[in-house]
Design a protein around this motif. Structure first.
Motif, PDB file in Angstrom:
ATOM      1  N   GLN A  77      -2.682   3.092  -3.038  1.00 20.21           N
ATOM      2  CA  GLN A  77      -1.318   3.560  -2.804  1.00 20.21           C
ATOM      3  C   GLN A  77      -1.278   5.081  -2.859  1.00 20.21           C
ATOM      4  O   GLN A  77      -0.754   5.677  -3.787  1.00 20.21           O
ATOM      5  CB  GLN A  77      -0.364   2.971  -3.861  1.00 20.21           C
ATOM      6  CG  GLN A  77      -0.271   1.454  -3.852  1.00 20.21           C
ATOM      7  CD  GLN A  77       0.425   0.915  -5.078  1.00 20.21           C
ATOM      8  OE1 GLN A  77      -0.232   0.528  -6.055  1.00 20.21           O
ATOM      9  NE2 GLN A  77       1.744   0.882  -5.066  1.00 20.21           N
ATOM     10  N   PRO A  78      -1.868   5.745  -1.873  1.00 12.97           N
ATOM     11  CA  PRO A  78      -1.904   7.219  -1.871  1.00 12.97           C
ATOM     12  C   PRO A  78      -0.501   7.803  -1.796  1.00 12.97           C
ATOM     13  O   PRO A  78       0.419   7.189  -1.252  1.00 12.97           O
ATOM     14  CB  PRO A  78      -2.712   7.547  -0.612  1.00 12.97           C
ATOM     15  CG  PRO A  78      -2.562   6.363   0.271  1.00 12.97           C
ATOM     16  CD  PRO A  78      -2.472   5.177  -0.653  1.00 12.97           C
ATOM     17  N   GLY A  87       0.803  -1.222   0.000  1.00 16.21           N
ATOM     18  CA  GLY A  87       0.000   0.000   0.000  1.00 16.21           C
ATOM     19  C   GLY A  87       0.832   1.266   0.000  1.00 16.21           C
ATOM     20  O   GLY A  87       0.400   2.298   0.534  1.00 16.21           O
ATOM     21  N   ILE A  88       2.017   1.230  -0.630  1.00 18.49           N
ATOM     22  CA  ILE A  88       2.941   2.368  -0.641  1.00 18.49           C
ATOM     23  C   ILE A  88       3.083   2.926  -2.058  1.00 18.49           C
ATOM     24  O   ILE A  88       3.329   2.177  -3.005  1.00 18.49           O
ATOM     25  CB  ILE A  88       4.326   1.962  -0.115  1.00 18.49           C
ATOM     26  CG1 ILE A  88       4.205   1.340   1.288  1.00 18.49           C
ATOM     27  CG2 ILE A  88       5.277   3.143  -0.112  1.00 18.49           C
ATOM     28  CD1 ILE A  88       3.660   2.271   2.344  1.00 18.49           C
ATOM     29  N   HIS A  89       2.948   4.224  -2.191  1.00 23.00           N
ATOM     30  CA  HIS A  89       3.107   4.882  -3.490  1.00 23.00           C
ATOM     31  C   HIS A  89       4.574   4.819  -3.911  1.00 23.00           C
ATOM     32  O   HIS A  89       5.477   5.045  -3.088  1.00 23.00           O
ATOM     33  CB  HIS A  89       2.646   6.343  -3.390  1.00 23.00           C
ATOM     34  CG  HIS A  89       2.452   7.012  -4.709  1.00 23.00           C
ATOM     35  ND1 HIS A  89       3.510   7.459  -5.483  1.00 23.00           N
ATOM     36  CD2 HIS A  89       1.322   7.317  -5.400  1.00 23.00           C
ATOM     37  CE1 HIS A  89       3.033   8.008  -6.581  1.00 23.00           C
ATOM     38  NE2 HIS A  89       1.702   7.934  -6.567  1.00 23.00           N
ATOM     39  N   PRO A  90       4.848   4.544  -5.181  1.00 22.88           N
ATOM     40  CA  PRO A  90       6.241   4.389  -5.631  1.00 22.88           C
ATOM     41  C   PRO A  90       7.071   5.662  -5.585  1.00 22.88           C
ATOM     42  O   PRO A  90       8.303   5.601  -5.645  1.00 22.88           O
ATOM     43  CB  PRO A  90       6.098   3.878  -7.066  1.00 22.88           C
ATOM     44  CG  PRO A  90       4.728   4.311  -7.496  1.00 22.88           C
ATOM     45  CD  PRO A  90       3.880   4.253  -6.264  1.00 22.88           C
ATOM     46  N   PRO A 125      -9.182  -2.277 -13.834  1.00 23.58           N
ATOM     47  CA  PRO A 125      -9.623  -2.007 -12.453  1.00 23.58           C
ATOM     48  C   PRO A 125      -8.727  -2.700 -11.429  1.00 23.58           C
ATOM     49  O   PRO A 125      -8.339  -3.855 -11.615  1.00 23.58           O
ATOM     50  CB  PRO A 125     -11.046  -2.570 -12.415  1.00 23.58           C
ATOM     51  CG  PRO A 125     -11.084  -3.582 -13.512  1.00 23.58           C
ATOM     52  CD  PRO A 125     -10.174  -3.077 -14.583  1.00 23.58           C
ATOM     53  N   CYS A 126      -8.414  -1.996 -10.377  1.00 21.07           N
ATOM     54  CA  CYS A 126      -7.642  -2.562  -9.272  1.00 21.07           C
ATOM     55  C   CYS A 126      -8.391  -3.772  -8.703  1.00 21.07           C
ATOM     56  O   CYS A 126      -9.615  -3.716  -8.516  1.00 21.07           O
ATOM     57  CB  CYS A 126      -7.436  -1.506  -8.193  1.00 21.07           C
ATOM     58  SG  CYS A 126      -6.730  -2.122  -6.648  1.00 21.07           S
ATOM     59  N   VAL A 127      -7.671  -4.835  -8.398  1.00 24.64           N
ATOM     60  CA  VAL A 127      -8.308  -6.045  -7.888  1.00 24.64           C
ATOM     61  C   VAL A 127      -8.858  -5.842  -6.477  1.00 24.64           C
ATOM     62  O   VAL A 127      -9.699  -6.622  -6.018  1.00 24.64           O
ATOM     63  CB  VAL A 127      -7.310  -7.225  -7.879  1.00 24.64           C
ATOM     64  CG1 VAL A 127      -6.895  -7.589  -9.290  1.00 24.64           C
ATOM     65  CG2 VAL A 127      -6.089  -6.918  -7.009  1.00 24.64           C
ATOM     66  N   THR A 128      -8.406  -4.785  -5.806  1.00 28.29           N
ATOM     67  CA  THR A 128      -8.858  -4.532  -4.441  1.00 28.29           C
ATOM     68  C   THR A 128     -10.016  -3.549  -4.378  1.00 28.29           C
ATOM     69  O   THR A 128     -11.013  -3.792  -3.701  1.00 28.29           O
ATOM     70  CB  THR A 128      -7.694  -3.993  -3.582  1.00 28.29           C
ATOM     71  OG1 THR A 128      -6.644  -4.960  -3.569  1.00 28.29           O
ATOM     72  CG2 THR A 128      -8.143  -3.703  -2.155  1.00 28.29           C
ATOM     73  N   CYS A 129      -9.893  -2.411  -5.128  1.00 27.46           N
ATOM     74  CA  CYS A 129     -10.892  -1.345  -4.982  1.00 27.46           C
ATOM     75  C   CYS A 129     -11.618  -0.981  -6.266  1.00 27.46           C
ATOM     76  O   CYS A 129     -12.594  -0.234  -6.231  1.00 27.46           O
ATOM     77  CB  CYS A 129     -10.224  -0.094  -4.399  1.00 27.46           C
ATOM     78  SG  CYS A 129      -9.102   0.729  -5.559  1.00 27.46           S
ATOM     79  N   GLY A 130     -11.139  -1.461  -7.407  1.00 19.58           N
ATOM     80  CA  GLY A 130     -11.796  -1.171  -8.675  1.00 19.58           C
ATOM     81  C   GLY A 130     -11.324   0.088  -9.375  1.00 19.58           C
ATOM     82  O   GLY A 130     -11.729   0.368 -10.509  1.00 19.58           O
ATOM     83  N   THR A 131     -10.464   0.890  -8.720  1.00 22.80           N
ATOM     84  CA  THR A 131      -9.930   2.100  -9.339  1.00 22.80           C
ATOM     85  C   THR A 131      -9.020   1.735 -10.521  1.00 22.80           C
ATOM     86  O   THR A 131      -8.307   0.731 -10.469  1.00 22.80           O
ATOM     87  CB  THR A 131      -9.115   2.914  -8.310  1.00 22.80           C
ATOM     88  OG1 THR A 131      -9.957   3.228  -7.204  1.00 22.80           O
ATOM     89  CG2 THR A 131      -8.565   4.198  -8.917  1.00 22.80           C
ATOM     90  N   ALA A 132      -9.039   2.551 -11.559  1.00 24.75           N
ATOM     91  CA  ALA A 132      -8.207   2.274 -12.727  1.00 24.75           C
ATOM     92  C   ALA A 132      -6.725   2.378 -12.364  1.00 24.75           C
ATOM     93  O   ALA A 132      -6.280   3.352 -11.744  1.00 24.75           O
ATOM     94  CB  ALA A 132      -8.533   3.250 -13.848  1.00 24.75           C
TER      95      ALA A 132
END
Length: 276
Positions: free
Chosen positions: A273-274, A185-188, A248-255
């Motif tokens: 990953q905010p 859950g970490i932004h790159p 879609p993200c497998v967790t939340c559906g966001t592209a």
């Protein structure tokens, strides 16, 4: 380029194929692959009569141990090893052949011609290039969170290129960094030294889990990787983020977003990953 899981798979396969085989002679048709010694004839001469004892991995390098010598090999972009009978036709782009006394051959094929081989006396390989400046081994039992935090946590660089730096932690590679950061859950593009211990520990566990799962699946055959028996890796079937731009993200559906971080194509989920 084959990363740790692919090289680990090749290592395990070669252990099944070449241990106990004795080299009768070596043929080299592309001299620049041989980096040490710089004399190809000497390279071939030194290997004659030696028997393979085991094959190990250090980072993305193969360490082929013989009786009295160690061959360090890097596959680079598309290098691959394969076992053949001596009477089988030699395929195009085959640059090094280890002819065994039992009429079989270990052939090194490399379409892109970027692979390297270094020959050492035992022990020399760890104090000389290319192995002497490699970082922590993420699948080694000595790879502790404390060591990971000490190496990664103080860096003022973005977390993705930091994890890709082979001087810090070896072998993770672009695919597996994207997968591990998504799992954690970490932004790159977050700087490594801004991460809390809890976030660093999440990355630590995600790196180990991702690599272990990839090794169990035989690596990822995104391009041309196969193991020493010509078999493809299957981890690409389980990728949750890499190569899935706009899906879609497998967790939340966001592209899923694809961008460039540190010069490498990078996939992440903006929701999971905010960036803060």
């Amino acid at each position: 380029m084959p990363e740790l899981p692919e090289v680990e798979t090749v290592t395990r396969t070669l252990n099944q194929l070449i241990v106990g085989k004795t080299i009768e002679r070596v043929t080299v048709s592309l001299p620049r692959i041989i980096q040490r010694p710089d004399d190809v004839l000497q390279f071939a001469y030194l290997l004659e009569g030696h028997t393979f004892q085991k094959v190990e991995r250090r980072g993305k390098f193969l360490r082929l141990v013989l009786d009295g010598l160690v061959l360090v090999s890097h596959l680079r972009m598309e290098g691959r090893y394969g076992m053949y009978r001596s009477d089988e036709p030699v395929e195009k782009h085959t640059h090094v052949i280890f002819h065994f006394t039992d009429q079989t051959e270990l052939r090194y094929k490399d379409v892109r011609q970027f692979g390297t081989m270094h020959l050492f006396e035992p022990g020399q390989e760890f104090v000389m290039a290319p192995l002497n400046k490699l970082g922590l081994e993420p699948l080694d039992e000595q790879f502790t969170f404390e060591k990971f935090r000490a190496v990664i946590g103080k860096r003022a660089t973005l977390i993705k290129p930091t994890l890709l730096n082979q001087a810090y932690v070896v072998g993770i590679g672009n695919i597996y960094v994207d997968e591990a950061l998504f799992r954690a859950g970490i932004h790159p593009e977050v700087k490594a030294n801004t991460l809390s211990d809890e976030q660093l520990e999440a990355i630590y566990h995600a790196v180990i889990a991702t690599l272990q799962e990839a090794v169990e699946a035989g690596g990822s055959s995104i391009k041309s990787y196969v193991n020493g028996q010509g078999e493809m890796g299957m981890f690409q079937q389980y990728l949750k983020i890499y190569g899935r731009k706009d899906e879609p993200c497998v967790t939340c559906g966001t592209a899923i977003v694809k961008t460039v971080v540190g010069g490498r194509g990078t996939h992440y989920c903006p929701h999971c990953q905010p960036d803060s």
